[in-house]
Design a protein around this motif. Structure first.
Motif, PDB file in Angstrom:
ATOM      1  N   SER A  57     -14.685  -3.184   7.261  1.00 51.01           N
ATOM      2  CA  SER A  57     -13.874  -4.075   6.864  1.00 51.01           C
ATOM      3  C   SER A  57     -13.852  -3.845   4.679  1.00 51.01           C
ATOM      4  O   SER A  57     -13.877  -4.424   4.178  1.00 51.01           O
ATOM      5  CB  SER A  57     -14.553  -5.531   6.411  1.00 51.01           C
ATOM      6  N   GLY A  58     -14.252  -2.120   4.685  1.00 51.93           N
ATOM      7  CA  GLY A  58     -14.344  -2.043   3.476  1.00 51.93           C
ATOM      8  C   GLY A  58     -15.683  -2.309   2.750  1.00 51.93           C
ATOM      9  O   GLY A  58     -16.807  -2.953   3.771  1.00 51.93           O
ATOM     10  N   THR A  59     -16.162  -1.473   1.316  1.00 54.51           N
ATOM     11  CA  THR A  59     -17.537  -1.448   1.304  1.00 54.51           C
ATOM     12  C   THR A  59     -17.368  -3.091   0.301  1.00 54.51           C
ATOM     13  O   THR A  59     -18.021  -3.509  -0.045  1.00 54.51           O
ATOM     14  CB  THR A  59     -17.692  -0.489   0.245  1.00 54.51           C
ATOM     15  N   GLN A  60     -16.494  -3.357   0.483  1.00 56.60           N
ATOM     16  CA  GLN A  60     -16.304  -5.012  -0.761  1.00 56.60           C
ATOM     17  C   GLN A  60     -15.322  -5.409  -0.397  1.00 56.60           C
ATOM     18  O   GLN A  60     -14.260  -4.865   0.154  1.00 56.60           O
ATOM     19  CB  GLN A  60     -16.376  -4.587  -1.864  1.00 56.60           C
ATOM     20  N   LYS A  61     -14.917  -6.820  -1.071  1.00 59.71           N
ATOM     21  CA  LYS A  61     -13.784  -7.444  -0.681  1.00 59.71           C
ATOM     22  C   LYS A  61     -12.147  -6.606  -0.529  1.00 59.71           C
ATOM     23  O   LYS A  61     -11.461  -6.627   0.040  1.00 59.71           O
ATOM     24  CB  LYS A  61     -13.809  -9.155  -0.885  1.00 59.71           C
ATOM     25  N   ASP A  62     -12.118  -6.424  -1.608  1.00 61.21           N
ATOM     26  CA  ASP A  62     -10.711  -5.511  -2.046  1.00 61.21           C
ATOM     27  C   ASP A  62     -11.379  -3.942  -2.823  1.00 61.21           C
ATOM     28  O   ASP A  62     -10.138  -3.219  -3.021  1.00 61.21           O
ATOM     29  CB  ASP A  62     -10.207  -5.685  -3.549  1.00 61.21           C
ATOM     30  N   ARG A  63     -12.339  -3.445  -1.950  1.00 56.37           N
ATOM     31  CA  ARG A  63     -12.525  -2.056  -1.478  1.00 56.37           C
ATOM     32  C   ARG A  63     -12.995  -1.015  -0.749  1.00 56.37           C
ATOM     33  O   ARG A  63     -14.208  -1.568   0.410  1.00 56.37           O
ATOM     34  CB  ARG A  63     -13.836  -1.896  -2.789  1.00 56.37           C
ATOM     35  N   PHE A  64     -12.327  -0.188  -0.545  1.00 53.85           N
ATOM     36  CA  PHE A  64     -12.738   0.475   0.708  1.00 53.85           C
ATOM     37  C   PHE A  64     -13.587   2.055   0.616  1.00 53.85           C
ATOM     38  O   PHE A  64     -14.869   2.315   1.168  1.00 53.85           O
ATOM     39  CB  PHE A  64     -11.970   1.088   1.368  1.00 53.85           C
ATOM     40  N   SER A  65     -13.725   2.625  -0.624  1.00 52.22           N
ATOM     41  CA  SER A  65     -14.798   3.321  -1.166  1.00 52.22           C
ATOM     42  C   SER A  65     -14.358   4.753  -0.455  1.00 52.22           C
ATOM     43  O   SER A  65     -14.915   5.685   0.156  1.00 52.22           O
ATOM     44  CB  SER A  65     -16.175   3.233  -1.180  1.00 52.22           C
ATOM     45  N   PRO A  66     -13.106   5.117  -0.309  1.00 50.79           N
ATOM     46  CA  PRO A  66     -12.935   6.453   0.669  1.00 50.79           C
ATOM     47  C   PRO A  66     -13.690   7.528   0.220  1.00 50.79           C
ATOM     48  O   PRO A  66     -13.905   8.463   0.742  1.00 50.79           O
ATOM     49  CB  PRO A  66     -11.409   6.506   0.480  1.00 50.79           C
ATOM     50  N   ASN A  67     -14.153   7.714  -1.195  1.00 51.31           N
ATOM     51  CA  ASN A  67     -13.841   8.688  -1.543  1.00 51.31           C
ATOM     52  C   ASN A  67     -15.998   9.058  -1.689  1.00 51.31           C
ATOM     53  O   ASN A  67     -16.689   9.690  -2.268  1.00 51.31           O
ATOM     54  CB  ASN A  67     -13.766   8.981  -3.546  1.00 51.31           C
TER      55      ASN A  67
END
Length: 75
Positions: free
Chosen positions: A34-44
């Motif tokens: 579900s990502g690292t935050q509601k609107d972030r995936f933090s791909p790096n």
């Protein structure tokens, strides 16, 4: 190639034309992440061992359902 559903996995740090965007959307659709935050995936960011293990568990549950849950609970 994963099928992408519009409006799923709308992370502001994942460009729609990024080579990995379809995989991110697939993983969100399958409840693998579900990502690292509601609107972030933090791909790096680097993944921790715990995050990678969780990915494997969620993939197993997605593919094999209750039988995988039973296996995990008895290991």
């Amino acid at each position: 190639s994963p099928t992408v559903q519009a409006g799923i996995g709308n992370f502001r740090d994942v460009e729609q034309n990024a080579f990995y965007a379809p995989a991110v959307n697939w993983a969100v659709c399958k409840s693998i992440t579900s990502g690292t935050q509601k609107d972030r995936f933090s791909p790096n960011d680097a993944c921790t061992r715990a995050q990678i293990l969780n990915f494997y568990i969620e993939i197993g549950i997605s593919k094999w359902g209750d039988s995988f849950n039973e296996f995990i609970n008895n290991v």
